[in-house]
Structures are given as structure tokens and as C-alpha cells.
Scaffold this active site. Structure first.
Site, PDB file in Angstrom:
ATOM      1  N   GLY A 106      -3.323  -8.069   9.255  1.00  0.00           N
ATOM      2  CA  GLY A 106      -3.075  -6.792   8.589  1.00  0.00           C
ATOM      3  C   GLY A 106      -4.287  -5.901   8.703  1.00  0.00           C
ATOM      4  O   GLY A 106      -5.250  -6.218   9.396  1.00  0.00           O
TER       5      GLY A 106
ATOM      6  N   ASP B  96       0.691   4.957   4.790  1.00  0.00           N
ATOM      7  CA  ASP B  96       0.465   4.210   6.030  1.00  0.00           C
ATOM      8  C   ASP B  96       1.781   3.664   6.551  1.00  0.00           C
ATOM      9  O   ASP B  96       1.900   2.491   6.890  1.00  0.00           O
ATOM     10  CB  ASP B  96      -0.543   3.094   5.819  1.00  0.00           C
TER      11      ASP B  96
ATOM     12  N   PHE C  69      -6.495  -5.348   6.613  1.00  0.00           N
ATOM     13  CA  PHE C  69      -7.672  -5.814   5.884  1.00  0.00           C
ATOM     14  C   PHE C  69      -8.044  -7.238   6.230  1.00  0.00           C
ATOM     15  O   PHE C  69      -9.159  -7.671   6.015  1.00  0.00           O
ATOM     16  CB  PHE C  69      -7.413  -5.735   4.380  1.00  0.00           C
ATOM     17  N   GLY C  70      -7.084  -7.993   6.752  1.00  0.00           N
ATOM     18  CA  GLY C  70      -7.354  -9.388   7.028  1.00  0.00           C
ATOM     19  C   GLY C  70      -6.083 -10.067   7.474  1.00  0.00           C
ATOM     20  O   GLY C  70      -5.048  -9.426   7.627  1.00  0.00           O
TER      21      GLY C  70
ATOM     22  N   GLY D  96      -0.011 -13.048  11.311  1.00  0.00           N
ATOM     23  CA  GLY D  96      -0.389 -11.716  11.766  1.00  0.00           C
ATOM     24  C   GLY D  96      -1.726 -11.291  11.213  1.00  0.00           C
ATOM     25  O   GLY D  96      -2.385 -12.026  10.458  1.00  0.00           O
TER      26      GLY D  96
END
Ligand SMILES: *[C@@H]1O[C@H](CO)[C@@H](O)[C@H](O)[C@H]1NC(C)=O
Ligand SMILES: *[C@@H]1O[C@H](CO)[C@@H](O)[C@H](O)[C@H]1NC(C)=O
Ligand SMILES: *[C@@H]1O[C@H](CO)[C@@H](O)[C@H](O)[C@H]1NC(C)=O
Ligand SMILES: *[C@@H]1O[C@H](CO)[C@@H](O)[C@H](O)[C@H]1NC(C)=O
Ligand SMILES: *[C@@H]1O[C@H](CO)[C@@H](O)[C@H](O)[C@H]1NC(C)=O
Length: 824
Positions: free
Chosen positions: A515, A631, A517-518, A513
Site C-alpha cells: 500500500g 486518493d 504506507f507499507g 500487496g
């Protein structure tokens, strides 16, 4: 004429006074005898870190002499001299008398505060040291640390590194923290935090004279059952107990600016200064979850938190009042099953993993072995328990308790063994119990043993491989820290080679996947444990040590409904977080997928909702760190192989130095569609912003539809707007996912949707708390308010970003709010 003469005389006095005032302000850091420090002058430590001078706290206009950090913009006062006796104007000054006393003089020339000394110096001088300690010493031929007086001996509400909390047994001096009365008034408030004077080596927080919290006794390298005051790579607690003194202190590595504060509400919190984002970072609160409330479970009761707080009697004891106990009123505590105290209580049972108890009376012997300890306890009828207590790290030491045991709790991984005296009958039954267990074990033992041998040999092979691998020279960042055997740093800070091996060198097939940020990779450790590796990218704005200490803290958050953070890996600037791997991936891939969502019946959906609520309640209330997730969204809820919901990415805001202590942030971390209005627009966040996101997820779970991108031919509302509309039209159940095929109790579904709407209310104060959400979902009768209009129900035209990859950490709140306003 007379007036003129008087004036001249007065001027003369003034001049002679002024001449003896300290000439230098910023450069000077020593006050010599008879010199004075005026209201507008300061003393600065030689490294420019601390500053001493006069200040007015909060909105008060009174003047106090204090010490603060010179280079930190929001004046953070760490020590106050005249806490009880303020100056009422700026005419006062500080002076050092010839016999070494510091005197604070007001305009009518009265001494309002003074220090005292035990001996007379030849030539005294006062100096502000780099540690923040304000000292008076003999400047002639005395370089020892044998000060005439030091501010560290009279703490206010702040403990700095190197400062001692505790007793000088020779002089009877008790250094303790006491809270300020209010932010305007530094006089001692209700709370004190000190080393227990009665001899158990522990820290105790009191309100007035009532105990509120205690750390548990010091044991080896930490306090029994305190997970936060343990050594890590940046922080090392120290406890010293000898014939002269008993005290607690701490050291920090890498010059981190750090302080403990006892605040007005009685919380003891540890902050460090974050240079990346100039602000104080709340690293942890010393007393944390509800089990830390002193004596919550009464005598012989032990507290535990799994899903919620629960008290249980120690083995061999039963509730004093079973009725009250059932009603969750534990204050009555427990009583021995067999009350013939001495006659029948001739043995001990061993309880493990506990915070050692408090009692009205106990006795500590630092040189006694555990065997002698047992004999000693057995000898005396009123001895109720004993335990090993290795204060000095010699391997010996024991404590015996007399009177009722109070304030114990379960502390997995960190707790100690406690030997409790019980009746002979209990010993027999407990032996019997373990025998029964043994017989059962034998029945399954043979095949299991074979499998174990096989596994063990495989394990040995891998360990052997790992050791060999590790001994090879390599140039990775390797982190070794001061850490006790309870928590294996190696596991927490993994080598990049381990991660590369686990993820096939970050191969595309292992990528599961993307995310915020990366990318996220799946991997498998040599032990067979499956992991998810989350790349964090490079721009974290946080120093390495801070990052590491955050990871240590967040990895200690443990709950059935949280994905476990196993550790991290640091490779140059690249940081990675290692989580346990979740078989059933994320909630969004389930509920928004027609094929998969048909497998989710009502009961499963309800279990998922309750699981999320429990995890969130733990973060909000029951964990020590009091985490606001910020979040929360369907893709951050993961499901294990049994479909248990687990919240992931909690603590990310902490790990990224997200300005924890402020209720307002410049950097909005969040995802459109889940963000509460006050957070998205003003950057205001609180526990209630998480509640909003939870409400959105709840509505998504029952409807099987996304809030963002929700489409209805009849109107332009989003999902929560749609739900609110149906609610008002009395057609609420039309919201339910068609995949459920009407297989659910209507009353439950209605209740659930009502809870969802009450979570997404426009105004934060009208939203439920997570504890009431759980109460309501558990009960069929709890009365519920009628929901009002939700927040953000008419949003449209929001920037069309994929929710899972919003560039979160760098997004600017101004930018978002502009877009939101445009969208109206
Ligand atoms: C401090 O105040 C005095 C008057 O009380 C004034 O003469 C002096 O200039 C001031 N010094 C500074 C550094 O402001
Ligand atoms: C100075 O201090 C004395 C003693 O505390 C007090 O009685 C007096 O009122 C104070 N003077 C002023 C102007 O505050
Ligand atoms: C110093 O002053 C404090 C408070 O007035 C007093 O309790 C203490 O005994 C004094 N110590 C010495 C050494 O005189
Ligand atoms: C502590 O234990 C040691 C060893 O058992 C013993 O010799 C000593 O007398 C004990 N001290 C006290 C104060 O009881
Ligand atoms: C048992 O211990 C208590 C508390 O230390 C003490 O007061 C009592 O005298 C002891 N009794 C005997 C028989 O040693």
C-alpha cells in the site's frame, strides 16, 4: 480659563478611573468588585487555556466581550457576552459592581450589557475558570460551585466539555446553543439546539420554531439511533434527568481540546484540536445523512439508507397517497391499514432497530416496567405505540405515544424496539406470516441444524481458546474504553498476538500487496473471517487517542460499496488497519490485465462503475462524516467474490489527521494520473476532486487502459486527452476496450463516456456531482451538457513513480507542482 478648569477636572476623573482599572493583564485571572477590564486587557484562566477580553468578529469593527482559546492562533471564540449589543469602538470596558453584577459600559457611560444575580454577595469576584466558564462568586467563605452567575448558563454557539445543555426545572433556565447570524455578527441566528422542553429526553435542532433534526430519546448510555454521540475512548456523553434538572453534557479524556459548534448553516459539529498539525479536526457532524431530516417520511413512515434514501411505512400502515409515494414524495406519510382505531386495534407488533419516533404527545414514566407500559397503552384508545425508555439506567422506564408517529428511521445495530398498535387483522396476518416462514424453515432445518451444531462446537472451541489466550499476561497495549454493549471494542482494537496468529507472523506468503504506507497482508481470524491487514507505518502525525477515535468513527461508515474497516491494531508506534478481505482483489489487477479483463463484459463494467459511484455518493453526501476520499484510483477499488465494487482506504485522510476542515492542504494525498489539477497544483480539494478521480477510473474501465502511461502513436495525450480528442472527432466509440468485442449498446457506452468526460473537466464547478452521475447513469433520457476540455489532458514527463506506492502522506505540494509545471 474655564476650558483649562474643565480639562483638569476631566483629567482628574480619568485618573481616578484608570487607577481602578485592572493593572495586570496576562497574569490576572480575577476581577474584584469595582475593578474594570479595558478593551486592550484580558483575563486568562489559571492554566492559560482560555482568555476573556474584547474582540471584533470577522471583518466587523464592532467590539464584543468574549472568551477564546489563548494558545490557538486563529482566534476561536467560544462565548460572547453582548451578542445583541455591540460596542462601536474600543472605549468600552467591563466592570464588576459591588452587588455582583457584571456591567459592560460604553463610552457614554451607558450599560450595554449586564449579568444579574439571584442573591447579594458580601464580596464578589469574577474569574475565568480552566473549563472556560466565566463566573461570579462570593470570594469570602464560599468555595462551593454555587456561583452567583456563570457564562456556562448562557451558551452562545459552542458547547464545551462540562457545559450543560438543558433545563433547570427549578428556575426555568433553558441553556441552549444558538447559531451566530454570520461570521461577522454573533447575534443569535436562525438555529437553536436544545433539550426538548416537552419531556422526551432528546436534543432538538430548530430553525426558527421548525424542527430540523432530533437525536432521538436518550436510552441508557446514548441517544436512540444516534451513532456518533456514543461513548468511545476519548468522548463520553452524559444525560441527566431528575426532579431538578434535565440536561445533556459530555466529558473528554486525556485533556483533548474539544468543542461542539452550531454553525450558521445549522450543522452541529464536533471538533478537536490536533496538536500534531495545528488545526481543528472535524471529528463528526451530529446530524448526518438525509434520513436525519426531521419527518422526511411523514407520519408512520420510516427512513432507511441502503443505496439511497428510501421511506417505508411502518408495518400495518400504507402510503396515504400511493401515487406520490411512488414518485418519491414521502411527505404525505402513511395511514393505518385498518382505521377503526380503538375497536380493532387491540395488539402490538414489535419493530426492531429503530430510532424511537417523535409525536405531538407522549408520556414518560421512568419507573414503569415494560409490561405495565403495554397495559397502560392498551387501556387508552389514543395510545398508538410504546417502548422501553431506560433513562436512568435502572432497567425500568417506558414511553407511550399519542398522535401520529413521526421521524423514525432504521439504525442497524443501534436502534431500539418499538411496539406499534395495529389492528387485530394485522396481528393475525403477521402471525400467519411467521408461521409460513416456520414451515419453510422446517424443510431446511434438519441438515442446517446439524451443520450449526458442528459449527457451534468449533466456535466454542475457538472462543475457549481465545479466552484462555487473552487471560495470559501480556505486555501489549491493551485498550479498554468506556463503551456500551452495542459495539465491541475488543473487535475494533485487536491485539497484536491475534494479528500475528492470523497472518502467520506476517509471513511473506501472506503478503498480498504494497500500500501507500507499507505492506498489506492477508489473514484469517479464529472465527474464520478473512481479513486484510494494512500497515500504516509510524509517521502519522496524530496522537494515539485521536487515532483511536478516528478509527471508531470511520468503522461506522457502512455501505455495500465500501470495504468494511473492521478495526485496528496498535503495536508501539506501528499502526495497522484491519479490513474485510476481498476475493477478487483490486480493479487495476483486473481491467489492465488482458487475460482477466476479457471476463468483464459490458454489464459487469457498468455495475462496477455504478457501485463506485454509489459508494462515493455515500461518502460525499449520505454518511455523517462527509468524507472526501482524496486518493481514489483503480487500485483502491476492490471486488468481492460477486464482483461488487467496494471502495477502500476511505477515511485514511481522516485517520491521518489530514486537516479535514480546511479546503487547502499542504500535504497532497493522492496519486498522479488521478489527481485533479487544482488539488495537485494548489492543494485545493473538494468533493469535486474525488469526482475527477472517479471520471478517470470510469474512462479506464471502459477503455481498459491506464490514464498514466497511456500511449498512442498518433499523439502525446494521456487517456483523458485521447478520449476528449475522439469525442471531438466523433469517433468516441474507438475508446472502448477491444476486449468487449463491440458487445455493448452504443448509446449506453456513449453516455457513459460523456459522463466520464464531464467528471474530468478542468474547472471543478463544471464537473458533475456524484448524485447527478448516478441519476444520469440510471436514466436513458436525462439531458447532458457537452463536455469542455478536461484537466491535465496533455500531461507528460511526470516523475515516473509507481502509482501504487507514491509516498503520499509526506509528499510536498510544492514539489509536485514544480514537477508538473516542468512537465509542460
Ligand atoms: C491600553 O490603552 C490605554 C489607552 O486607552 C493605554 O494607555 C495603555 O497603555 C494600553 N495598555 C496596553 C497594555 O496596551
Ligand atoms: C451607549 O449605549 C447607549 C445605550 O445602549 C446608547 O444609547 C448610546 O448611543 C451608546 N453610545 C455610544 C457612543 O455608542
Ligand atoms: C436575569 O436577566 C434575564 C435577562 O434580562 C432575565 O430573563 C432573568 O429573569 C434574570 N434572572 C434573574 C435571576 O434576575
Ligand atoms: C409510573 O409508574 C409507576 C409504576 O407502574 C406508578 O406507580 C406511578 O404512579 C407512575 N407515575 C406516573 C406519574 O404515572
Ligand atoms: C388517553 O390519553 C390522552 C393523552 O394522555 C388523555 O388526554 C386522555 O384523557 C386519555 N383517555 C383515557 C380514556 O384515559
Amino acid at each position: 480659563m474655564e476650558i483649562l478648569r474643565d480639562s483638569i477636572l476631566f483629567l482628574g476623573i480619568c485618573c481616578s478611573l484608570i487607577s481602578s482599572f485592572l493593572e495586570v493583564s496576562n497574569a490576572g485571572y480575577t476581577l474584584a468588585a469595582t475593578q474594570s477590564l479595558k478593551d486592550n486587557q484580558t483575563l486568562v484562566s489559571s492554566d492559560q487555556k482560555f482568555e476573556l477580553g474584547f474582540f471584533s468578529p470577522g471583518s466587523s469593527s464592532d467590539r464584543y466581550l468574549g472568551i477564546w482559546y489563548k494558545n490557538i492562533p486563529d482566534k476561536t471564540v467560544v462565548w460572547v457576552a453582548n451578542r445583541d449589543c455591540p460596542l462601536h469602538n474600543s472605549e468600552g470596558f467591563l466592570t464588576l459592581s459591588g452587588n455582583g453584577k457584571l456591567l459592560l459600559i460604553n463610552e457614554t457611560r451607558s450599560v450595554v450589557w449586564s449579568s444579574n444575580t439571584s442573591r447579594a454577595p458580601r464580596s464578589p469576584g469574577a474569574q475565568l475558570l480552566d473549563s472556560g466558564n466565566f463566573i461570579v462568586k462570593d470570594v469570602v467563605g464560599d468555595n462551593s460551585e454555587n456561583y452567583l452567575w456563570q457564562s456556562f448558563d448562557y451558551p452562545s454557539n459552542t458547547l464545551l466539555p462540562g457545559m450543560k445543555l438543558g433545563w433547570n426545572l427549578k428556575t426555568g433556565l433553558n441553556r441552549h446553543l444558538s447559531s451566530w447570524r454570520s461570521s461577522d455578527d454573533p447575534s443569535p441566528g436562525d438555529y437553536t439546539y436544545s433539550v426538548d422542553p416537552r419531556g422526551l429526553p432528546q436534543l432538538v435542532l430548530r430553525k426558527g420554531s421548525t424542527k430540523q433534526f432530533r437525536s432521538g430519546p436518550w436510552y441508557g448510555e446514548q441517544f436512540s439511533g444516534d451513532r456518533v454521540l456514543t461513548a468511545n475512548t476519548v468522548f463520553k456523553p452524559v444525560f441527566v434527568s431528575n426532579a431538578d434538572e434535565v440536561y445533556y453534557t459530555y466529558e473528554t479524556m486525556d485533556n483533548i481540546i474539544s468543542r461542539f459548534v452550531l454553525d450558521q448553516s445549522g450543522l452541529v459539529q464536533h471538533f478537536s484540536w490536533n496538536d500534531g498539525h495545528p488545526s481543528w479536526n472535524l471529528l463528526f457532524t451530529v446530524q448526518g445523512d438525509r434520513c436525519d431530516h426531521y419527518g422526511l417520511c411523514g407520519s408512520y413512515g420510516s427512513c432507511d439508507i441502503i443505496d439511497t434514501v428510501k421511506c417505508e411505512c411502518l408495518r400495518g400502515f400504507s402510503p396515504r397517497s400511493p401515487q406520490e409515494w411512488k414518485m418519491l414524495d414521502w411527505s404525505g406519510g402513511c395511514v393505518p391499514d385498518d382505521s377503526h382505531i380503538c375497536k380493532n386495534r387491540e395488539g402490538f407488533i414489535k419493530l426492531t432497530g429503530l430510532k424511537l419516533p417523535d409525536a405531538s404527545q407522549f408520556s414518560v414514566n421512568v419507573s414503569m416496567s415494560i409490561k405495565d407500559c403495554e397495559a397502560e397503552c392498551l387501556k387508552n384508545c389514543s395510545c398508538v405505540a410504546y417502548a422501553k425508555l431506560d433513562i436512568r439506567g435502572t432497567g425500568n422506564g417506558c414511553v407511550t405515544w399519542f398522535g401520529e408517529l413521526i421521524d423514525t428511521r432504521e439504525v442497524a445495530n443501534y436502534g431500539q424496539d418499538l411496539y406499534v398498535r395495529v389492528a387485530a387483522s394485522e396481528l393475525v396476518s403477521s402471525a400467519h406470516r411467521s408461521k409460513e416462514k416456520k414451515q419453510m424453515v422446517v424443510a431446511v432445518a434438519v441438515p442446517v441444524a446439524l451443520a450449526m451444531i458442528l459449527l457451534a462446537s468449533i466456535g466454542c472451541f475457538f472462543i475457549w481458546k481465545r479466552i484462555n489466550g487473552a487471560s495470559k499476561p501480556n505486555d501489549q497495549v491493551s485498550i479498554s474504553g468506556a463503551r456500551n454493549e452495542h459495539n465491541d471494542l475488543e473487535l475494533l482494537f485487536l491485539e497484536i498476538s491475534t494479528i500475528e496468529a492470523a497472518t502467520n507472523n506476517f509471513s511473506a506468503t501472506n503478503k498480498i500487496g504494497e500500500g501507500g504506507f507499507g505492506p498489506v497482508y492477508k489473514g484469517e481470524l479464529p472465527s474464520g473471517q478473512e481479513i486484510a491487514v494494512k500497515m500504516l507505518g509510524e509517521n502519522s502525525g496524530q496522537g494515539l487517542q485521536e487515532f483511536k477515535s478516528e478509527v471508531i468513527l470511520v468503522s461506522q461508515l457502512q455501505h455495500r460499496n465500501l470495504v468494511k474497516l473492521l478495526g485496528c491494531c496498535i503495536q508501539g508506534e506501528q499502526r495497522m488497519l484491519i479490513y474485510e478481505y476481498m476475493q477478487n482483489r483490486s480493479l487495476d489487477s483486473l481491467i489492465f490485465d488482458e487475460a482477466r479483463s476479457s471476463s468483464l463484459n459490458w454489464q459487469k463494467r457498468k455495475d462496477i462503475i455504478i457501485g463506485i459511484a454509489r459508494g462515493l455518493l455515500y461518502l460525499h453526501r449520505d454518511s455523517r462524516l462527509r468524507v472526501i476520499h482524496r486518493d481514489l484510483k483503480a487500485s483502491n477499488i476492490l471486488l468481492d467474490s460477486d464482483m461488487n465494487a467496494k471502495i477502500s482506504d476511505f477515511g485514511l485522510a481522516r485517520i491521518f489527521g489530514g486537516e479535514q476542515t480546511e479546503a487547502k492542504t499542504k500535504r497532497v494525498v493522492g496519486t498522479y494520473g488521478y489527481m485533479s489539477p487544482e488539488y495537485a497544483i494548489d492543494g485545493q480539494y473538494s468533493l469535486k476532486s474525488d469526482v475527477f478521480s472517479f471520471g478517470v477510473i470510469l474512462l479506464e474501465i471502459v477503455s481498459g487502459k491506464k490514464n498514466r502511461g497511456f500511449f498512442h502513436p498518433g499523439h502525446k495525450l494521456n487517456l483523458i486527452g485521447h478520449a476528449w480528442k475522439l469525442w471531438n472527432e466523433g469517433k468516441t466509440l474507438e475508446l472502448m476496450d477491444v476486449m468487449l468485442e463491440n458487445q455493448f449498446p452504443a448509446s449506453e457506452a456513449l453516455r457513459c463516456i460523456q459522463v466520464g468526460l464531464l467528471c474530468v473537466q478542468q474547472r471543478p464547478e463544471e464537473r458533475l456531482t456524484m448524485s447527478s452521475v448516478l441519476l444520469i447513469l440510471d436514466s436513458e433520457t436525462a439531458l447532458l451538457p457537452q463536455p469542455g476540455p478536461p484537466g491535465f489532458y496533455a500531461e507528460r514527463c511526470l516523475p515516473d513513480t509507481d502509482s501504487s506506492s507514491v509516498g503520499r502522506i509526506n509528499s510536498d505540494s510544492n514539489e509536485i507542482s514544480v514537477k508538473l509545471l516542468e512537465g509542460r
